[in-house]
Design an enzyme around this catalytic site. Structure first.
Site, short mmCIF file in Angstrom:
data_model
loop_
_atom_site.label_atom_id
_atom_site.label_comp_id
_atom_site.label_asym_id
_atom_site.label_seq_id
_atom_site.Cartn_x
_atom_site.Cartn_y
_atom_site.Cartn_z
N GLY A 11 -1.08 2.97 12.52
CA GLY A 11 -0.97 4.42 12.46
C GLY A 11 -2.15 5.13 13.08
N VAL A 63 5.92 -0.60 10.90
CA VAL A 63 5.29 -1.45 9.89
C VAL A 63 6.25 -1.82 8.76
CG1 VAL A 63 2.95 -0.66 10.39
CG2 VAL A 63 4.32 0.52 8.63
N SER A 141 -4.02 7.32 -1.56
CA SER A 141 -4.14 8.77 -1.64
C SER A 141 -4.58 9.11 -3.06
CB SER A 141 -2.78 9.43 -1.36
OG SER A 141 -2.77 10.78 -1.78
N TYR A 154 6.18 9.15 -2.73
CA TYR A 154 4.87 8.97 -2.07
C TYR A 154 3.83 8.51 -3.09
CZ TYR A 154 0.73 10.20 0.72
OH TYR A 154 -0.46 10.18 1.40
N LYS A 158 1.82 4.95 -3.02
CA LYS A 158 0.36 4.91 -2.91
C LYS A 158 -0.28 4.29 -4.14
CE LYS A 158 -0.16 6.63 1.23
NZ LYS A 158 -0.68 5.77 2.32
N ILE A 187 -6.52 16.30 3.34
CA ILE A 187 -7.18 16.17 4.63
C ILE A 187 -6.44 17.02 5.66
CG2 ILE A 187 -8.02 14.55 6.38
CD1 ILE A 187 -9.18 14.11 3.57
#
Length: 246
Positions: A11, A63, A141, A154, A158, A187
């Site tokens: 990535g 991936v 994360s 998500y 994570k 971010i």
């Protein structure tokens, strides 16, 4: 084998992965750039890094597909002869109510964020075990640490990355391999670009350091773990989040 150290970063066509690639190139490492779809971006970054005088390889693959991961790793080892550090930076975020999450959406988010880490780590480990050396750096994360509303898939993926990191660190530590995780906060990347300016401002205000993180902030954490300074760290979660989660 070449004495130059090498890193493969999944990535890495944008965001945190690209910033990490630049950081390793600045240190003179050979860099493998991986992308899924934006080959043009990865190739442009590759040209930028080659201008620094380091060897660069560009590899394309999904991936979440083990056969494609195996091909990427085989091509990297063919080109470089050795792999010192793997950085699992490929990720996919999606905001949706839990009751709206379809099986296909769940599978895609888990496939990239968690299965992808499993595939990549398992694909490179035979090489590292043979050498009895190497570092695996996963990307989680802060939502993998504490969970996020409307991001259940998500957050689950994570959180799984953190569990995988800790367990694998215990398993491969006796072979001289370290496994650590970086869990960023909010971010300023394209992944968060869909958020409104008001939402981003509120997130910055909720961060004790009163700003969003940059890809370079996270790249520094990744570099720390890859560098000799991180040699006695394993099974740890390093969290560049500006104090959002403490």
């Amino acid at each position: 084998m070449s004495e130059r150290k090498t890193v493969l970063i999944t990535g890495s066509s944008r965001g945190i992965g690209a910033a990490a690639a630049r950081r390793f190139a600045q240190e003179g490492w050979g860099v493998g750039l991986h992308c899924r779809a934006r080959l043009d971006r990865a190739q442009a970054l590759g040209a930028e890094l080659r201008a620094l005088g380091v060897p660069v390889g560009v590899y394309q693959g999904d991936v979440s597909d083990r056969a494609q991961v195996d091909r990427v790793v085989a091509d990297f080892l063919r080109d470089f002869g050795r792999l010192d550090v793997l950085v699992c930076s490929a990720g996919l975020a999606r905001q949706e109510l839990f009751t709206d999450v379809t099986q296909a959406s769940w599978r895609q988010v888990l496939g990239v964020n968690l299965d992808g880490v499993f595939h990549c780590c398992q694909a490179v480990l035979p090489h590292m075990l043979h050498r009895k050396a190497g570092k695996l750096i996963t990307l989680s994360s802060m939502w993998g640490q504490v969970g996020a509303s409307c991001e259940v898939a998500y957050s689950a993926a994570k959180a799984g990355v953190i569990g995988l990191t800790k367990a694998l660190a215990k398993e491969v530590g006796p072979s001289g391999i370290t496994v650590n995780c970086v869990a960023p906060g909010v971010i300023a990347t394209e992944m968060n670009a869909a958020l409104s300016p008001e939402t981003l401002a509120a997130l910055a205000e909720d961060t004790p350091l009163e700003r969003l993180g940059t890809p370079e902030d996270v790249a520094q954490a990744i570099w720390f773990l890859a560098s000799p300074a991180g040699d006695f760290f394993t099974g740890q979660v390093l969290a560049p989040n500006g104090g959002f989660v403490i």
